[in-house]
Design a protein around this motif. Structure first.
Motif, PDB file in Angstrom:
ATOM      1  N   MET A 143       0.840  -1.202   0.000  1.00  0.00           N
ATOM      2  CA  MET A 143       0.000   0.000   0.000  1.00  0.00           C
ATOM      3  C   MET A 143       0.868   1.243   0.000  1.00  0.00           C
ATOM      4  SD  MET A 143      -3.118  -1.249   0.157  1.00  0.00           S
ATOM      5  CE  MET A 143      -4.082   0.158   0.680  1.00  0.00           C
ATOM      6  N   PRO A 144       0.501   2.275  -0.791  1.00  0.00           N
ATOM      7  CA  PRO A 144       1.214   3.560  -0.730  1.00  0.00           C
ATOM      8  C   PRO A 144       1.098   4.165   0.668  1.00  0.00           C
ATOM      9  CG  PRO A 144      -0.150   3.424  -2.702  1.00  0.00           C
ATOM     10  CD  PRO A 144      -0.519   2.256  -1.851  1.00  0.00           C
ATOM     11  N   GLY A 145       2.166   4.842   1.078  1.00  0.00           N
ATOM     12  CA  GLY A 145       2.179   5.467   2.396  1.00  0.00           C
ATOM     13  C   GLY A 145       2.947   4.665   3.426  1.00  0.00           C
ATOM     14  N   PHE A 146       3.200   3.402   3.158  1.00  0.00           N
ATOM     15  CA  PHE A 146       3.963   2.561   4.083  1.00  0.00           C
ATOM     16  C   PHE A 146       5.396   2.400   3.560  1.00  0.00           C
ATOM     17  CE2 PHE A 146      -0.437   1.532   4.865  1.00  0.00           C
ATOM     18  CZ  PHE A 146      -0.501   1.411   6.246  1.00  0.00           C
ATOM     19  N   TYR A 147       6.272   1.934   4.442  1.00  0.00           N
ATOM     20  CA  TYR A 147       7.705   1.851   4.140  1.00  0.00           C
ATOM     21  C   TYR A 147       8.088   0.410   3.781  1.00  0.00           C
ATOM     22  CZ  TYR A 147       8.282   6.570   5.984  1.00  0.00           C
ATOM     23  OH  TYR A 147       8.186   7.922   6.181  1.00  0.00           O
ATOM     24  N   TYR A 148       9.009   0.293   2.805  1.00  0.00           N
ATOM     25  CA  TYR A 148       9.425  -1.032   2.324  1.00  0.00           C
ATOM     26  C   TYR A 148      10.905  -1.020   1.972  1.00  0.00           C
ATOM     27  CZ  TYR A 148       4.393  -1.726   1.711  1.00  0.00           C
ATOM     28  OH  TYR A 148       3.034  -1.818   1.923  1.00  0.00           O
ATOM     29  N   ARG A 149      11.478  -2.224   2.009  1.00  0.00           N
ATOM     30  CA  ARG A 149      12.784  -2.473   1.405  1.00  0.00           C
ATOM     31  C   ARG A 149      12.568  -3.415   0.234  1.00  0.00           C
ATOM     32  NH1 ARG A 149      17.950  -4.008   4.822  1.00  0.00           N
ATOM     33  NH2 ARG A 149      16.631  -5.764   5.440  1.00  0.00           N
ATOM     34  N   VAL A 150      13.248  -3.171  -0.896  1.00  0.00           N
ATOM     35  CA  VAL A 150      12.972  -3.900  -2.131  1.00  0.00           C
ATOM     36  C   VAL A 150      14.195  -4.755  -2.491  1.00  0.00           C
ATOM     37  CG1 VAL A 150      12.284  -3.701  -4.543  1.00  0.00           C
ATOM     38  CG2 VAL A 150      11.539  -1.969  -2.887  1.00  0.00           C
ATOM     39  N   ARG A 151      13.931  -6.042  -2.734  1.00  0.00           N
ATOM     40  CA  ARG A 151      15.013  -6.955  -3.127  1.00  0.00           C
ATOM     41  C   ARG A 151      14.613  -7.741  -4.369  1.00  0.00           C
ATOM     42  NH1 ARG A 151      16.472 -12.260  -2.693  1.00  0.00           N
ATOM     43  NH2 ARG A 151      14.435 -12.752  -1.784  1.00  0.00           N
ATOM     44  N   PRO A 152      15.425  -7.702  -5.436  1.00  0.00           N
ATOM     45  CA  PRO A 152      15.172  -8.600  -6.577  1.00  0.00           C
ATOM     46  C   PRO A 152      15.311 -10.052  -6.132  1.00  0.00           C
ATOM     47  CG  PRO A 152      16.688  -6.840  -7.186  1.00  0.00           C
ATOM     48  CD  PRO A 152      16.534  -6.780  -5.700  1.00  0.00           C
ATOM     49  N   ARG A 177      18.784 -12.060  -6.363  1.00  0.00           N
ATOM     50  CA  ARG A 177      20.021 -11.593  -5.727  1.00  0.00           C
ATOM     51  C   ARG A 177      19.797 -11.353  -4.231  1.00  0.00           C
ATOM     52  NH1 ARG A 177      20.304  -5.748  -8.701  1.00  0.00           N
ATOM     53  NH2 ARG A 177      19.705  -7.070 -10.467  1.00  0.00           N
ATOM     54  N   LYS A 178      20.893 -11.195  -3.494  1.00  0.00           N
ATOM     55  CA  LYS A 178      20.809 -10.986  -2.046  1.00  0.00           C
ATOM     56  C   LYS A 178      20.718  -9.514  -1.680  1.00  0.00           C
ATOM     57  CE  LYS A 178      23.319 -15.201  -0.760  1.00  0.00           C
ATOM     58  NZ  LYS A 178      24.493 -15.759  -0.029  1.00  0.00           N
ATOM     59  N   SER A 179      21.313  -8.628  -2.469  1.00  0.00           N
ATOM     60  CA  SER A 179      21.350  -7.204  -2.146  1.00  0.00           C
ATOM     61  C   SER A 179      20.023  -6.531  -2.479  1.00  0.00           C
ATOM     62  CB  SER A 179      22.489  -6.527  -2.912  1.00  0.00           C
ATOM     63  OG  SER A 179      22.305  -6.698  -4.316  1.00  0.00           O
ATOM     64  N   HIS A 180      19.746  -5.431  -1.764  1.00  0.00           N
ATOM     65  CA  HIS A 180      18.520  -4.670  -1.963  1.00  0.00           C
ATOM     66  C   HIS A 180      18.747  -3.519  -2.941  1.00  0.00           C
ATOM     67  CE1 HIS A 180      17.687  -6.806   1.795  1.00  0.00           C
ATOM     68  NE2 HIS A 180      16.406  -6.605   1.554  1.00  0.00           N
ATOM     69  N   LEU A 181      17.660  -3.074  -3.532  1.00  0.00           N
ATOM     70  CA  LEU A 181      17.708  -1.905  -4.405  1.00  0.00           C
ATOM     71  C   LEU A 181      17.762  -0.628  -3.574  1.00  0.00           C
ATOM     72  CD1 LEU A 181      15.063  -2.903  -7.128  1.00  0.00           C
ATOM     73  CD2 LEU A 181      17.555  -3.199  -7.214  1.00  0.00           C
ATOM     74  N   PHE A 182      18.067   0.491  -4.263  1.00  0.00           N
ATOM     75  CA  PHE A 182      18.127   1.813  -3.631  1.00  0.00           C
ATOM     76  C   PHE A 182      19.134   1.838  -2.478  1.00  0.00           C
ATOM     77  CE2 PHE A 182      13.493   1.215  -4.816  1.00  0.00           C
ATOM     78  CZ  PHE A 182      13.635   1.774  -6.069  1.00  0.00           C
ATOM     79  N   ASN A 183      20.275   1.135  -2.682  1.00  0.00           N
ATOM     80  CA  ASN A 183      21.357   1.093  -1.693  1.00  0.00           C
ATOM     81  C   ASN A 183      20.906   0.517  -0.347  1.00  0.00           C
ATOM     82  OD1 ASN A 183      23.242   2.299  -3.479  1.00  0.00           O
ATOM     83  ND2 ASN A 183      22.409   4.334  -2.994  1.00  0.00           N
ATOM     84  N   GLY A 184      19.915  -0.335  -0.402  1.00  0.00           N
ATOM     85  CA  GLY A 184      19.447  -0.994   0.822  1.00  0.00           C
ATOM     86  C   GLY A 184      18.618  -0.119   1.727  1.00  0.00           C
ATOM     87  N   LYS A 185      18.199   1.072   1.261  1.00  0.00           N
ATOM     88  CA  LYS A 185      17.444   1.992   2.105  1.00  0.00           C
ATOM     89  C   LYS A 185      15.984   1.558   2.229  1.00  0.00           C
ATOM     90  CE  LYS A 185      20.216   6.106   1.019  1.00  0.00           C
ATOM     91  NZ  LYS A 185      20.178   7.480   0.453  1.00  0.00           N
ATOM     92  N   THR A 186      15.381   1.942   3.348  1.00  0.00           N
ATOM     93  CA  THR A 186      13.949   1.759   3.549  1.00  0.00           C
ATOM     94  C   THR A 186      13.247   3.018   3.070  1.00  0.00           C
ATOM     95  OG1 THR A 186      14.282   0.315   5.451  1.00  0.00           O
ATOM     96  CG2 THR A 186      12.140   1.394   5.255  1.00  0.00           C
ATOM     97  N   LEU A 187      12.363   2.875   2.065  1.00  0.00           N
ATOM     98  CA  LEU A 187      11.717   4.028   1.447  1.00  0.00           C
ATOM     99  C   LEU A 187      10.203   3.917   1.541  1.00  0.00           C
ATOM    100  CD1 LEU A 187      13.882   4.376  -1.800  1.00  0.00           C
ATOM    101  CD2 LEU A 187      14.188   5.569   0.385  1.00  0.00           C
ATOM    102  N   ARG A 188       9.567   5.092   1.563  1.00  0.00           N
ATOM    103  CA  ARG A 188       8.105   5.143   1.583  1.00  0.00           C
ATOM    104  C   ARG A 188       7.572   5.033   0.161  1.00  0.00           C
ATOM    105  NH1 ARG A 188       4.760   9.776   1.539  1.00  0.00           N
ATOM    106  NH2 ARG A 188       6.643  11.040   1.893  1.00  0.00           N
ATOM    107  N   LEU A 189       6.604   4.147  -0.028  1.00  0.00           N
ATOM    108  CA  LEU A 189       5.976   3.975  -1.341  1.00  0.00           C
ATOM    109  C   LEU A 189       4.991   5.111  -1.585  1.00  0.00           C
ATOM    110  CD1 LEU A 189       5.545   2.211  -3.870  1.00  0.00           C
ATOM    111  CD2 LEU A 189       3.799   0.953  -2.575  1.00  0.00           C
ATOM    112  N   LEU A 190       5.193   5.814  -2.709  1.00  0.00           N
ATOM    113  CA  LEU A 190       4.342   6.966  -3.011  1.00  0.00           C
ATOM    114  C   LEU A 190       3.147   6.595  -3.873  1.00  0.00           C
ATOM    115  CD1 LEU A 190       7.063   9.676  -3.832  1.00  0.00           C
ATOM    116  CD2 LEU A 190       5.878   9.254  -1.657  1.00  0.00           C
TER     117      LEU A 190
END
Length: 531
Positions: free
Chosen positions: A347-356, A359-372
């Motif tokens: 849901m938009p408004g909540f925070y997520y970490r995104v991983r393909p 692979r083991k590493s996360h996108l966006f340098n591993g940051k936790t970002l709010r979905l807009l």
């Protein structure tokens, strides 16, 4: 007349039975008579102590009915005397150490169960091998049940580390964690003249396995909740890999198939193949074969391999494009996004970490970002917040990665501050220091508001490290004691209908990795963290 004939036939049949039993026990009776007091009186042989003459059949003797009944009664009494003696002879087991190439010592112990291995004096069953786990049960006296006594070492199954040499062998087991330099888990084989019984154990409560079908594809996971019955050794062989044992096991397992995602307790049985390799101190389970779950055969392999975990999603379940995808390697706490499919829990408004998923590493340098925002169409565009207000590069499409994406919901972040309350009183403050462990969404609710709209509320399990300041009673409010402790709880996160951002309402069901947890439990006050 007819009834008398039937009665005569029944008595004749009993006499024939007596004749056959008498002939089979004839050799036994002469040795028993001298040991059983009163046996001569029962058979009427106490006058001259003559050996009994063989009885003739009813064709050769014209015996009256009264004599028949008398002989039958004597025969029944004779069976009551002989039978217990025979049973006593079957409750013992003779052991000869010379058969194992050792000293010619002989022992007599009580009869063992099929899952027990005897150890007494210098006799050690060759199936007792170092590196395997055993429960050791002291044997009782001959004639008693071999499971009468409780197992030593607090009824625990321990790994046998060494078997000494000499007339009395010392059996040493693995030490307790708090007594590595003072191991009390040992005994000598001649400590008890009755001996010991070893009971092997290869699976225990809490062991976890991955379920594979006959095509070697992972289908789910299994955790042993409770073992049932005894584990019976079927074979013991020396192979090129080492010493291999096959053990029959039964247990209750919590089975979770990837297809359903539902865990259920199911009775399971199979044959465990356990190998102690060359140069290894401990044996390990290679696999459990012939496992039957829901009328289908599977193979269990030790450990839970998250890279084998499969999740199948369907667009028709969320009233979207009727597509179907199977993702392999998605973590249990990650929410799937693949192709045209976006899980409705995202849901938009909540925070997520995104991983393909590949692979083991996360996108966006591993940051936790709010979905807009989540876009429309076959391939949905997911846009996250960015530090740049002019050009936002933190976005992706749901079909960017063929293997899919896993979105981990996040409620707590480093630096967040809370008030520590209990029973409505403020006890101190807490600051989040580390958030390394996964945060798992338990459920999501739609809560109606006064204006007829709905607020989205999520419940997320958190496991973080916090700096906690608690005000000491009797001191000033500015004086407090600082602790660094692990905090577990359930974070309640809410997004209002007209808001673009979610906020943490509270963290409830708090558990502290500290002695303070005991004090709060005794006071019956529940800790709550409030922002």
């Amino acid at each position: 007349m007819y009834s008398n004939t039937l009665g005569s036939l029944e008595e004749d049949k009993k006499l024939e039975e007596m004749q056959r039993a008498w002939q089979s026990r004839k050799s036994l009776s002469s040795s028993i008579f001298n040991e059983i007091p009163g046996s001569e009186d029962v058979l009427g042989l106490n006058q001259k102590k003559q050996s009994p003459k063989p009885l003739k059949t009813h064709d050769d003797l014209d015996i009256k009915k009264s004599n028949k009944r008398e002989l039958i009664c004597k025969f029944e009494q004779f069976k009551k005397i002989v039978t217990p003696t025979e049973k006593r002879q079957q409750t013992s087991l003779a052991l000869d150490a010379s058969e194992l190439g050792d000293f010619p010592a002989r022992y007599v112990i009580c009869s063992l169960k099929e899952y027990q291995f005897p150890v007494v004096g210098i006799y050690c069953d060759p199936r007792v091998i170092t590196g395997f786990k055993y429960r050791v049960r002291p044997l009782p006296k001959v004639g008693e049940d071999s499971t009468k006594n409780k197992c030593i070492f607090n009824n625990r199954a321990l790994t046998l580390t060494s078997i000494g040499r000499g007339y009395a062998r010392r059996f040493t087991f693995e030490a307790d964690k708090n007594k590595l330099n003072d191991n009390d888990n040992y005994f000598w084989s001649d400590n008890r003249p009755e001996g010991f019984a070893f009971e092997i154990e290869v699976v225990s409560e809490g062991d976890k396995f991955t379920i594979f079908d006959l095509n070697h594809e992972a289908q789910g996971t299994l955790e042993i909740l409770n073992t049932e019955g005894y584990q019976i050794e079927l074979s013991n062989n020396v192979t090129g890999k080492g010493i291999e044992k096959k053990i029959q096991v039964k247990f209750i397992g919590k089975v979770e198939f990837y297809e359903t995602g539902v865990a259920k307790p199911i009775p399971v049985s199979g044959t465990a193949i356990c190998v102690k390799g060359k140069g290894n101190n401990k044996a390990g389970i290679v696999k459990i074969i012939d496992v039957l779950i829901k009328k289908r055969k599977y193979v269990l392999r030790p450990g839970v391999d998250t890279t084998k975990r499969r999740v199948t999603v369907r667009g028709s379940d969320i009233k979207d494009v009727p597509t179907k995808y199977t993702m392999t390697g998605l973590k249990s706490y990650e929410i799937p996004v693949v192709g045209t499919y976006v899980d409705p829990r995202i849901m938009p408004g909540f925070y997520y970490r995104v991983r393909p998923n590949d692979r083991k590493s996360h996108l966006f340098n591993g940051k936790t970002l709010r979905l807009l925002n989540i876009g429309m169409g076959y391939a949905k565009r997911l846009t996250f917040e960015s530090e740049s207000k002019i050009e936002n590069n933190n976005y992706l499409w749901s079909d960017n990665h063929p293997d899919g994406l896993g979105l981990e919901p996040r409620a707590l972040h480093e630096g967040m501050k809370f008030k520590v309350t209990a029973g409505g009183q403020v006890l101190g403050e807490a600051s989040v220091f580390r958030t390394d462990n996964p945060q798992i969404e338990e459920k999501m609710e739609k809560i109606p508001t006064k204006d007829g709209k709905f607020a989205i509320q999520k419940y997320i399990h958190v496991d973080v490290i916090c700096h906690v300041w608690l005000t000491t009673p009797g001191r000033c409010s500015t004086e407090s004691e600082q602790y660094l402790m692990r905090v577990c709880g359930l974070a309640v996160v809410r997004k209002e209908p007209n808001s673009i951002n979610s906020r943490v309402l509270r963290v409830e069901k708090i558990g502290l990795d500290s002695e303070l947890e005991i004090l709060f439990r005794q006071s019956n006050y529940e800790l709550v963290f409030i922002p």
